[in-house]
Write an enzyme that holds these catalytic residues in place. Structure first.
Site, short mmCIF file in Angstrom:
data_model
loop_
_atom_site.label_atom_id
_atom_site.label_comp_id
_atom_site.label_asym_id
_atom_site.label_seq_id
_atom_site.Cartn_x
_atom_site.Cartn_y
_atom_site.Cartn_z
CE LYS A 1 -7.04 -1.18 2.61
NZ LYS A 1 -5.69 -1.73 2.94
CE LYS B 1 -5.24 2.03 2.38
NZ LYS B 1 -4.17 1.27 3.05
CG ASP C 1 -2.01 -1.05 1.16
OD1 ASP C 1 -1.80 -2.08 0.47
OD2 ASP C 1 -3.06 -0.87 1.80
#
Lengths: 499, 330
Positions: free
Chosen positions: B266, B230, B167
């Protein structure tokens, strides 16, 4: 992680296409109906009393989603209408015209508050009787009706401010005829300004959707309005004609079809009765290439499928800039696939039932004409209930401006799509209609919005939104969409004489 | 056919990359970059928010609610990203991810756990043999304000420790300064550094200031090779919101139609209740359909959400709410 990429590889072989299936489906979420009971039979509300019709005749009102009979409703004839107008005249002379304006205001506030308290009842009955999704009657129809009463309650003792300090006089008895697409809301649009301005009212709801107007009469009774200030007579076209033609009526307000509107205009001509008409529409919803497309899609969907397209200001002609037509239509089809058509009382329903068999026949006829004239039809493939009146959300492409589906008001969930290349062409096509009620413009450029709004011959122009209503904003049309405005400061002038 | 398409797409990305790189830094001003990267559609804030809140009105009862909540658990990236994290804390989180409810083994497991690079090995060991992936934040998380070499090293090391998913954070400063090419370059370089690991690109939407910039950043991230986009680090408010998530899903949809590539989404931070989670699932269902209702394409980044979902599931099962102490607070 190997697992993930394998799934991905398999997926990558397919042609892009989104599946809106039942992987995770919503369970039925029906609104309860066990908290109220409708009467078996409704009489006429005249002079503050529930009176049996002199006609001795009744008709049934059914639920368009099940075809079940909901109640019997009195059919008012000439004598009944005469009694209602007389009651309104008495109430005008004896009470309402003598009342201090601030007291009129109190009554309107009282109606608004009482309606708030019974909002759920009105929403459920509206959906039952008319077929519209509960989420619309709950979130749009009823709150807006309440807002109209509140708004006009505020005006009742401040009318001079609306007319630049000049004093105004009420007109007398107002005959009001309303359509079946927004029964309670239209009743509020008509009754609230009339009462605020000091007039009394005889209102006739549409024959397919009389129930919420009758519940409103019960509520007005509970609010202790002087008898005869509001009278509700039910019936079909004949009842309406009797009301319009009654010699003791001072003002006629009609919302409905252009055809009937023209007849009313002829009947009222030369009688000295004041007249406002809110009639049909064939609005252009114009999408430019620089528009926020995903949001425009919402405006297109809401513009044509809100209330099954039974909306006079529906954005029924989609005008798309040619360069984005393909992308926009793909987005539109994807979005249409998520529309939930079915039980109006299910909280997840997006599109409900068509209001009547007659309306369904008319929609079918025009859709068949569209197909025959060579337009390409796309209808959502959804399971429609067996009983009741239903039509799947439909969009036509390759529509020519001369075809019937581009010119006539369908008043159903059917969208006709045309393309344009330049802003001038968009304006020309948008204005090339007998109607002029509303229009939508979608673009990221503020200057383009103002340019378009100035050139479009429509009473309402929405920019980057659609079907937004507010009691403070005047609503009404050009050309065959009628004349006069409802709502706002401008709407008051339909119910007063400026002296 | 599939690999051909993928190759063609990668070729396009590389080409794009070269075009951008060939432009000297000095001439790549704020107004120049959009000439090179394809432009993004505009966003109307009012209508976007209206649509997102309209989707909150879906009524989810009984079967639909239970199925949705169970799905939400399988989509969770159970997260701990604190200075006070310890191996013990991470191991506890791992066992919670493996078996969210000790009384019902049909619930879960979660999709992944998300930790700092220092805890990847611990988590990897604790989750060995399971389907739960280990995600590591990297690239100078959460600010991303370090030299690129350090950020890439950060990502590489996390992968070396065994992370399945990385991430990363984008350089929000560069994004707001209009240096979109720099943002693109860094994502592409991080993607390369990730090797086989899946790359999630955190836009930190709460710092981007407008929906237009969020849309632009989403497009940029996907073009540069993101597997997931995300919303947030969880360190900045606002974190994930329904309209931002809807907007990013719409970007994913456009990208899918343009390339055939399915990018995951996400939302992270701020999703605390079952009701919120179901709202997000509704947004996914009605924007991207069935395929995205899957942990391979949709994740929740959350720490507090799991226990609320478990509590709701138990309430549906037993008809009564249980005390919060009945659920392990790891």
């Amino acid at each position: 992680m190997g697992k993930l990429s394998k799934i991905e590889k398999k997926r990558d072989r397919e042609k892009p296409g989104i599946v809106f299936g039942n992987q995770w489906d919503y369970a039925p979420a029906p609104e309860a109906t066990d908290f109220f009971k409708l009467n078996k039979r409704y009489e006429l509300f005249i002079g503050g009393k529930w009176q049996k019709p002199r006609s001795k005749s009744y008709f049934a009102t059914i639920s368009p989603s099940t075809e079940a009979v909901l109640a019997e409703v009195a059919e008012a004839d000439d004598n009944d209408v005469d009694a209602a107008v007389l009651a309104a005249r008495h109430a005008y002379d004896r009470y309402w015209s003598r009342l201090a304006p601030s007291d009129r205001s109190k009554y309107l506030f009282r109606i608004a508050r009482a309606l708030q308290e019974k909002a759920r009842l009105f929403a459920v009955v509206e959906s039952l009787d008319g077929g519209k999704p509960i989420k619309e009657s709950r979130d749009v129809d009823v709150p807006l009706a309440i807002a109209h009463f509140f708004y006009h309650a505020g005006w009742a003792d401040k009318l001079e401010l609306a007319f630049h300090g000049r004093s105004v006089r009420s007109l007398g008895v107002a005959a009001q005829i309303i359509p079946w697409n927004f029964p309670l809301l239209m009743a509020a649009w008509k009754i609230a300004p009339a009462l605020a301005c000091g007039n009394t009212v005889v209102l006739k709801p549409a024959e397919t959707t009389p129930l919420t107007a009758l519940l409103l009469a019960e509520l007005i009774e509970e609010c202790d309005l002087p008898p005869g200030v509001v009278n509700i007579v039910t019936g079909a076209g004949k009842t309406g004609a009797a009301l319009v033609n009654h010699p003791d009526v001072n003002k006629v307000a009609f919302t409905g079809s252009t055809d009937v509107g023209k007849r009313i205009a002829r009947a009222v001509a030369g009688t000295g009765k004041r007249l406002t008409l809110e009639l049909g529409g064939k609005a252009a919803n114009i999408v430019f290439a620089d528009a926020p497309l995903d949001q425009a899609i919402e405006g297109i969907i809401g513009g044509i499928f809100f209330n099954q397209g039974h909306v006079c200001c529906a954005g029924s002609r989609l005008l798309v800039e040619e360069s984005i037509a393909n992308v926009l239509m793909r987005k539109l089809r994807d979005r249409m696939a998520t529309l939930r058509v079915g039980d109006p009382l299910d909280k997840n329903t997006d599109v409900g039932a068509i209001n009547s068999q007659m309306q369904l026949d008319k929609i079918r006829e025009l859709v068949a004409a569209g197909e025959k004239e060579g337009a390409e039809r796309f209808s959502v493939s959804c399971q429609l209930p067996k009983k009741g009146f239903w039509f799947p959300p439909t969009v036509f492409t390759n529509v020519s401006l001369s075809s019937r589906i581009a010119r006539e008001e369908i008043f159903g969930p059917v969208l006709s799509t045309l393309t344009f290349r330049t802003p001038d062409e968009a304006i020309e096509k948008a204005n090339n209609t007998a109607y002029g009620l509303s229009a939508g413009v979608w673009t990221d450029k503020g200057s383009k919005i103002f340019h378009m709004a100035g050139k479009l011959k429509a009473g309402v122009v929405w920019a980057n939104t659609y079907n937004k209503f507010d009691p403070t904003s005047p609503f009404g049309g050009y050309k065959e969409s009628g004349f006069g405005r409802e709502g706002g400061r401008q709407g008051l002038s339909a119910y007063v004489e400026v002296v | 056919m599939g690999s051909l398409m993928k190759r063609a797409f990668l070729h396009f990305v590389v080409l794009l990359h070269r075009v951008i790189s060939s432009v000297p830094m000095s001439s790549r001003g704020a107004d120049r970059a959009p000439l090179i990267l394809p432009s993004s559609p505009t966003v109307d804030a009012v209508a976007l928010e209206e649509r997102a809140s309209a989707l909150a009105k879906r009524s989810l009862k009984k079967v639909a609610k239970i199925a949705g909540l169970r799905l939400a658990i399988r989509m969770m990236d159970l997260t701990t990203l604190e200075g006070k994290d310890t191996p013990g804390k991470v191991r506890a989180l791992c066992s919670k991810a493996l078996r969210p409810l000790d009384t019902d083994h049909t619930i879960g497991p979660c999709a992944a756990i998300c930790v700092y690079p220092n805890f990847v090995s611990v988590a990897k060991l604790a989750l060995a043999g399971s389907s739960v992936a280990v995600a590591s934040v990297a690239t100078a998380f959460p600010s991303g304000q370090s030299p690129l070499a350090i950020k890439l090293d950060d990502a590489r090391r996390a992968v070396d420790f065994g992370a399945d998913e990385i991430d990363m954070v984008i350089d929000r400063g560069a994004m707001l300064a209009g240096e979109t090419a720099k943002v693109f370059d860094e994502i592409a370089a991080t993607k390369e550094a990730c090797g086989q690991a899946h790359l999630k690109v955190i836009l930190e939407t709460g710092e981007l200031g407008s929906y237009d910039v969020i849309r632009r950043a989403s497009d940029l991230a996907m073009l540069a090779g993101a597997d997931f986009i995300k919303t947030s680090t969880g360190k900045i408010q606002p974190a994930a919101t329904p309209p931002v998530t809807l907007l990013m899903l719409e970007a994913i949809r456009d990208y899918y139609y343009a390339t055939g590539r399915r990018i995951g989404m996400k939302p992270a931070g701020g999703v605390r209740t079952s009701k919120q989670a179901l709202h997000y699932l509704v947004i996914v269902k009605e924007t991207l359909g069935d395929d995205w209702l899957d942990p391979s394409l949709f994740r929740f980044g959350a720490s507090a959400l799991l226990n609320d979902v478990l509590m709701q599931l138990e309430k549906e099962r037993t008809g009564a709410y249980q005390a919060s102490d009945d659920f392990s607070k790891d």
